[in-house]
Motif scaffolding. Sequence first.
Motif, PDB file in Angstrom:
ATOM      1  N   PRO A 167       0.806  -1.218   0.000  1.00 49.02           N
ATOM      2  CA  PRO A 167       0.000   0.000   0.000  1.00 49.02           C
ATOM      3  C   PRO A 167       0.844   1.277   0.000  1.00 49.02           C
ATOM      4  N   ILE A 168       0.566   2.165  -0.938  1.00 52.09           N
ATOM      5  CA  ILE A 168       1.209   3.479  -0.922  1.00 52.09           C
ATOM      6  C   ILE A 168       0.161   4.520  -0.514  1.00 52.09           C
ATOM      7  N   GLY A 169      -0.830   4.723  -1.348  1.00 58.87           N
ATOM      8  CA  GLY A 169      -1.904   5.633  -0.948  1.00 58.87           C
ATOM      9  C   GLY A 169      -1.994   6.892  -1.792  1.00 58.87           C
ATOM     10  N   ILE A 170      -0.929   7.197  -2.522  1.00 53.97           N
ATOM     11  CA  ILE A 170      -0.978   8.403  -3.362  1.00 53.97           C
ATOM     12  C   ILE A 170      -0.694   8.004  -4.816  1.00 53.97           C
ATOM     13  N   ILE A 171      -1.090   8.880  -5.745  1.00 53.80           N
ATOM     14  CA  ILE A 171      -0.794   8.577  -7.154  1.00 53.80           C
ATOM     15  C   ILE A 171       0.140   9.603  -7.782  1.00 53.80           C
ATOM     16  N   GLY A 289      -3.907   2.509   7.737  1.00 55.63           N
ATOM     17  CA  GLY A 289      -2.556   2.629   7.211  1.00 55.63           C
ATOM     18  C   GLY A 289      -2.493   3.646   6.103  1.00 55.63           C
ATOM     19  N   PHE A 290      -1.295   4.158   5.902  1.00 55.42           N
ATOM     20  CA  PHE A 290      -1.065   5.116   4.829  1.00 55.42           C
ATOM     21  C   PHE A 290       0.426   5.104   4.539  1.00 55.42           C
ATOM     22  N   THR A 374      -6.175   5.871   0.965  1.00 55.79           N
ATOM     23  CA  THR A 374      -5.553   6.478  -0.212  1.00 55.79           C
ATOM     24  C   THR A 374      -6.017   7.930  -0.290  1.00 55.79           C
ATOM     25  N   SER A 375      -5.380   8.672  -1.142  1.00 53.74           N
ATOM     26  CA  SER A 375      -5.778  10.074  -1.317  1.00 53.74           C
ATOM     27  C   SER A 375      -6.721  10.197  -2.504  1.00 53.74           C
ATOM     28  N   ILE A 376      -7.476   9.125  -2.744  1.00 53.61           N
ATOM     29  CA  ILE A 376      -8.387   9.124  -3.889  1.00 53.61           C
ATOM     30  C   ILE A 376      -9.811   8.869  -3.440  1.00 53.61           C
ATOM     31  N   LYS A 377     -10.701   9.649  -3.975  1.00 54.97           N
ATOM     32  CA  LYS A 377     -12.120   9.375  -3.792  1.00 54.97           C
ATOM     33  C   LYS A 377     -12.648   8.833  -5.105  1.00 54.97           C
TER      34      LYS A 377
END
Length: 391
Positions: A167-171, A289-290, A374-377
């Motif tokens: 898991p990363i969480g950002i793109i 987590g993030f 994640t930073s995505i909706k």
Amino acid sequence: MREEILIIHENEVLLVSGPASVRRFEGEVYCLGRKITDYPVIVRKGRVLPFETPKYASVKILLSDEAYYEFQNENIGCKIWENDVKKYVEKFGNEINKILILGSTDSGKTTLTSYLSNLAVEKRLKVGIIDGDVGQSDLTPPAFIGSKVITEGIFDLRDLIADNIYPIGIINVANFEKYIIKGIIDSLKYVKDVDLIIINTDGYVDNGGIEYKLNLAKEVNPDLIFITSGEKLSKAFLEKFGNKVEILKPPSGINKSKIIRIARREMQYSRYLVTAEKSTVNINEVKVGFLGMKFSPFGTGEYSMRLIDSFEELIIFDSSMNKLGITSKAMEKMFVGIEKEGKIKGFGIIDYIYQDKLRMRTTLKPPFETLWFTSIKVTDSGERKIKVTLI
Ligand SMILES: Nc1ncnc2c1ncn2[C@@H]1O[C@H](COP(=O)(O)OP(=O)(O)OP(=O)(O)O)[C@@H](O)[C@H]1O
Ligand SMILES: [Mg+2]
């Protein structure tokens, strides 16, 4: 739907843009270095696959209304790489065990990854693929790093199911480089006992991207680095890694629009949620987590998370304090990875938060151990990014 029979000549490449399927009709036909049989090759929506022949061949193609094809003569297909790659193929599995692929966006990194995998598999080698491109992930939804061991040829990395998901969480990679490097290094653990590891990366190769790729290469320590494009990147790598670097020709005339890139990402989110159902979890009973780190919601332990009050949709990570702050607004419609029994086994979308309950849609059944933010909706009107601040 329409069906056509197309002839391919030696010096041309047939490009098929999906949704379509392509079947060999006569002669020898290759797609990404893999010989196609009478079994159809599926070209997904938003994807273009090249078909080539060493002599003369024909294919039968079935095209949906959106699909199209074209013939091109120059600078396209895997032939453009053939000569530069061939000299290394015999060393695959002995002198060359780890390949790093670098290049700017749309320069053919993913295509090259599949091509090299197919050449290696053809030699009966076992190949471990690490998909380190969190913006245009193929083995997982975006914002995760997938790894997969293969022993058979592939036409589309998106047909595979990752063995392990980090898991990363950002793109958007800038400012988060070290977390991606950590994720790629961690993913190497899951492609053990293979003859060849191929690591694909994101297209961030300008400015800070060069420094980041140099650091990544230092950590990964590959035997060979293929660069598909990027003048400054190539120069920096030739200086530092000299004889390990091979600069390849980028395919010409390719330009995925921003809209296609977003559409391809959205397909990757929805692919993992087809049979999703509603579930409710208590936020105090799961870890979150993030960026590859787990946070406990009670503020105990090394890493802790708290809900912050703000009108903005916001995730704040204080790296010196190991603290994550998040607004409940940020969590609404957030795309999350779900860990059970120590592994990410599926994904979900948080519908809403009510007091300490999270209502979500997912294909997995509770209990969940960790929700990877994640930073995505993912909303009804598509993908939206949540602001992430690093302090
Ligand atoms: N050698 C090639 N011949 C024909 N088409 C190609 C070739 N390389 C890439 N393409 C096409 O160009 C597009 C971009 O290629 P690809 O996805 O491999 O690039 P990428 O560098 O991985 O891009 P991204 O930055 O989006 O991850 C795709 O539609 C792919 O089918
Ligand atoms: Mg790619």
